[in-house]
Every structure is written in C-alpha cells, then in structure tokens.
Design a protein around this motif. Structure first.
Motif, PDB file in Angstrom:
ATOM      1  N   PRO A 196     -12.994  33.536  -5.969  1.00 46.85           N
ATOM      2  CA  PRO A 196     -14.297  33.228  -6.564  1.00 46.85           C
ATOM      3  C   PRO A 196     -14.323  31.871  -7.260  1.00 46.85           C
ATOM      4  CG  PRO A 196     -13.141  34.846  -7.891  1.00 46.85           C
ATOM      5  CD  PRO A 196     -12.317  34.649  -6.650  1.00 46.85           C
ATOM      6  N   ALA A 197     -13.158  31.342  -7.593  1.00 47.27           N
ATOM      7  CA  ALA A 197     -13.089  30.053  -8.279  1.00 47.27           C
ATOM      8  C   ALA A 197     -12.808  28.895  -7.311  1.00 47.27           C
ATOM      9  CB  ALA A 197     -12.007  30.095  -9.351  1.00 47.27           C
ATOM     10  N   ARG A 198     -12.678  29.212  -6.048  1.00 46.84           N
ATOM     11  CA  ARG A 198     -12.389  28.199  -5.009  1.00 46.84           C
ATOM     12  C   ARG A 198     -11.153  27.354  -5.353  1.00 46.84           C
ATOM     13  NH1 ARG A 198     -18.318  26.685  -2.628  1.00 46.84           N
ATOM     14  NH2 ARG A 198     -19.011  28.819  -2.663  1.00 46.84           N
ATOM     15  N   VAL A 199     -10.135  28.070  -5.730  1.00 49.42           N
ATOM     16  CA  VAL A 199      -8.869  27.426  -6.084  1.00 49.42           C
ATOM     17  C   VAL A 199      -8.165  26.869  -4.848  1.00 49.42           C
ATOM     18  CG1 VAL A 199      -6.525  27.985  -6.884  1.00 49.42           C
ATOM     19  CG2 VAL A 199      -8.515  28.689  -8.238  1.00 49.42           C
ATOM     20  N   TYR A 200      -8.392  27.511  -3.691  1.00 47.51           N
ATOM     21  CA  TYR A 200      -7.672  27.136  -2.466  1.00 47.51           C
ATOM     22  C   TYR A 200      -8.571  26.363  -1.506  1.00 47.51           C
ATOM     23  CZ  TYR A 200      -4.677  30.847  -4.200  1.00 47.51           C
ATOM     24  OH  TYR A 200      -3.873  31.624  -4.995  1.00 47.51           O
ATOM     25  N   THR A 201      -8.050  25.254  -0.997  1.00 44.71           N
ATOM     26  CA  THR A 201      -8.755  24.519   0.052  1.00 44.71           C
ATOM     27  C   THR A 201      -7.752  24.146   1.143  1.00 44.71           C
ATOM     28  OG1 THR A 201      -8.420  22.469  -1.173  1.00 44.71           O
ATOM     29  CG2 THR A 201     -10.579  23.530  -1.404  1.00 44.71           C
ATOM     30  N   LEU A 202      -8.256  24.105   2.354  1.00 42.20           N
ATOM     31  CA  LEU A 202      -7.424  23.698   3.488  1.00 42.20           C
ATOM     32  C   LEU A 202      -7.587  22.196   3.680  1.00 42.20           C
ATOM     33  CD1 LEU A 202      -5.575  24.552   5.821  1.00 42.20           C
ATOM     34  CD2 LEU A 202      -7.627  24.976   7.186  1.00 42.20           C
ATOM     35  N   GLY A 203      -6.509  21.468   3.514  1.00 42.67           N
ATOM     36  CA  GLY A 203      -6.558  20.018   3.625  1.00 42.67           C
ATOM     37  C   GLY A 203      -6.504  19.547   5.061  1.00 42.67           C
ATOM     38  N   ASP A 204      -6.810  18.285   5.248  1.00 44.74           N
ATOM     39  CA  ASP A 204      -6.737  17.677   6.585  1.00 44.74           C
ATOM     40  C   ASP A 204      -5.314  17.708   7.138  1.00 44.74           C
ATOM     41  OD1 ASP A 204      -9.420  17.170   6.506  1.00 44.74           O
ATOM     42  OD2 ASP A 204      -9.177  15.111   5.743  1.00 44.74           O
ATOM     43  N   ASP A 205      -4.357  17.828   6.224  1.00 42.18           N
ATOM     44  CA  ASP A 205      -2.954  17.895   6.631  1.00 42.18           C
ATOM     45  C   ASP A 205      -2.550  19.289   7.120  1.00 42.18           C
ATOM     46  OD1 ASP A 205      -3.121  19.200   4.212  1.00 42.18           O
ATOM     47  OD2 ASP A 205      -1.674  17.927   3.169  1.00 42.18           O
ATOM     48  N   GLY A 206      -3.508  20.220   7.107  1.00 46.13           N
ATOM     49  CA  GLY A 206      -3.222  21.571   7.573  1.00 46.13           C
ATOM     50  C   GLY A 206      -2.579  22.456   6.521  1.00 46.13           C
ATOM     51  N   ILE A 232      -2.570  24.359   2.682  1.00 48.02           N
ATOM     52  CA  ILE A 232      -3.437  24.890   1.637  1.00 48.02           C
ATOM     53  C   ILE A 232      -3.141  24.144   0.340  1.00 48.02           C
ATOM     54  CG2 ILE A 232      -3.909  26.912   0.193  1.00 48.02           C
ATOM     55  CD1 ILE A 232      -5.093  27.237   2.929  1.00 48.02           C
ATOM     56  N   HIS A 233      -4.188  23.635  -0.282  1.00 48.98           N
ATOM     57  CA  HIS A 233      -4.048  22.948  -1.559  1.00 48.98           C
ATOM     58  C   HIS A 233      -4.549  23.876  -2.670  1.00 48.98           C
ATOM     59  CE1 HIS A 233      -3.116  18.927   0.147  1.00 48.98           C
ATOM     60  NE2 HIS A 233      -3.670  19.501   1.207  1.00 48.98           N
ATOM     61  N   VAL A 234      -3.858  23.851  -3.796  1.00 52.78           N
ATOM     62  CA  VAL A 234      -4.134  24.776  -4.891  1.00 52.78           C
ATOM     63  C   VAL A 234      -4.524  23.992  -6.140  1.00 52.78           C
ATOM     64  CG1 VAL A 234      -3.154  26.595  -6.350  1.00 52.78           C
ATOM     65  CG2 VAL A 234      -2.401  26.380  -3.979  1.00 52.78           C
ATOM     66  N   GLU A 235      -5.685  24.319  -6.689  1.00 52.59           N
ATOM     67  CA  GLU A 235      -6.085  23.755  -7.978  1.00 52.59           C
ATOM     68  C   GLU A 235      -6.066  24.898  -8.990  1.00 52.59           C
ATOM     69  OE1 GLU A 235      -9.392  21.038  -8.102  1.00 52.59           O
ATOM     70  OE2 GLU A 235      -9.162  20.673  -5.964  1.00 52.59           O
ATOM     71  N   HIS A 236      -4.871  25.151  -9.521  1.00 46.12           N
ATOM     72  CA  HIS A 236      -4.645  26.351 -10.329  1.00 46.12           C
ATOM     73  C   HIS A 236      -5.438  26.375 -11.622  1.00 46.12           C
ATOM     74  CE1 HIS A 236      -2.009  23.550 -12.434  1.00 46.12           C
ATOM     75  NE2 HIS A 236      -1.979  24.415 -13.434  1.00 46.12           N
ATOM     76  N   ASP A 237      -5.887  25.219 -12.088  1.00 50.93           N
ATOM     77  CA  ASP A 237      -6.522  25.171 -13.408  1.00 50.93           C
ATOM     78  C   ASP A 237      -7.864  25.903 -13.481  1.00 50.93           C
ATOM     79  OD1 ASP A 237      -7.459  23.214 -11.732  1.00 50.93           O
ATOM     80  OD2 ASP A 237      -7.583  21.655 -13.258  1.00 50.93           O
ATOM     81  N   GLY A 238      -8.464  26.232 -12.338  1.00 48.38           N
ATOM     82  CA  GLY A 238      -9.723  26.979 -12.368  1.00 48.38           C
ATOM     83  C   GLY A 238      -9.560  28.468 -12.130  1.00 48.38           C
ATOM     84  N   CYS A 239      -8.330  28.928 -12.050  1.00 46.23           N
ATOM     85  CA  CYS A 239      -8.055  30.328 -11.709  1.00 46.23           C
ATOM     86  C   CYS A 239      -8.637  31.289 -12.750  1.00 46.23           C
ATOM     87  CB  CYS A 239      -6.543  30.532 -11.599  1.00 46.23           C
ATOM     88  SG  CYS A 239      -6.068  32.232 -11.226  1.00 46.23           S
ATOM     89  N   LEU A 240      -9.265  32.338 -12.260  1.00 46.44           N
ATOM     90  CA  LEU A 240      -9.871  33.359 -13.123  1.00 46.44           C
ATOM     91  C   LEU A 240      -8.945  34.539 -13.365  1.00 46.44           C
ATOM     92  CD1 LEU A 240     -13.355  33.265 -11.397  1.00 46.44           C
ATOM     93  CD2 LEU A 240     -12.797  32.348 -13.653  1.00 46.44           C
ATOM     94  N   GLU A 241      -7.760  34.500 -12.773  1.00 45.46           N
ATOM     95  CA  GLU A 241      -6.737  35.542 -12.947  1.00 45.46           C
ATOM     96  C   GLU A 241      -7.231  36.918 -12.503  1.00 45.46           C
ATOM     97  OE1 GLU A 241      -5.054  35.161 -16.909  1.00 45.46           O
ATOM     98  OE2 GLU A 241      -5.338  32.985 -16.816  1.00 45.46           O
TER      99      GLU A 241
END
Ligand code: SF4
Length: 93
Positions: free
Chosen positions: A43-53, A55-64
């Motif tokens: 729900p926080a869109r922490v994970y995105t699939l990068g052009d490099d194939g 998964i990138h993680v932006e943990h600081d928005g995690c809702l736990e």
C-alpha cells in the motif's frame, strides 16, 4: 466528510532508520519470480521494478503491515521490524 486513504496516510509520521529493514535476494527474485507481487500489493509502494530488472526498495515509507512477506511466494524477501523507536508512527485523529 469522508477522508481518502492518501490523506489518512499523510498524517503518519516516520522516524527513518538509515539501515533498511527490508532486503531482497535479487538472484532468487530474478530467477524464481515472474510476477513481482510486491510491486502490486504494497500500500505504500515501497517496491518498484527498475529498468535494470531489479526490485528497488524505498523502506522509509513502509507501513509495517507485512503484506509483502505474505505475497512473496519465492521467499526472496527478508523483512524485520525497524529498530526500536524507528519506522512508522501512526496518528489517529
Ligand atoms: Fe509495503 Fe506493508 Fe511490506 Fe511495508 S510491510 S513494504 S508497507 S507491504
């Protein structure tokens, strides 16, 4: 007046741990997972699939909420709670 989820999430506060509490095993993720459920369920869109194939993680928005741990069927994800006093602080009001 009803309040939407984006507005509700906006009142949360975060004490950000510079060290991520989420780790991806990229070898497992790339070879065993074709769907990348984490990019859909978080729900926080922490994970995105990068052009490099990867998964990138932006943990600081995690809702736990733990949803990603359940959704990752290939066990490519390691998740633990942030250190004590760190992470999301829910505000109700
Ligand atoms: Fe997203 Fe919930 Fe997983 Fe945090 S615990 S990364 S908010 S799905």
């Amino acid at each position: 007046m009803p309040v939407n989820i984006k507005t509700k999430l906006g009142v949360n506060a975060y004490k950000i741990d510079p060290e991520s509490h989420i780790a991806i095993n990229h070898d497992v993720c790339k070879t065993k997972c074709t769907v990348k459920f984490c990019t859909f369920v978080c729900p926080a869109r922490v994970y995105t699939l990068g052009d490099d194939g990867l998964i990138h993680v932006e943990h600081d928005g995690c809702l736990e909420c733990g949803t990603c741990v359940i959704a990752c069927r290939s066990d490519a994800l390691t998740w633990k709670y942030p250190k004590a006093g760190q992470g999301v602080q829910y505000r109700f009001g």
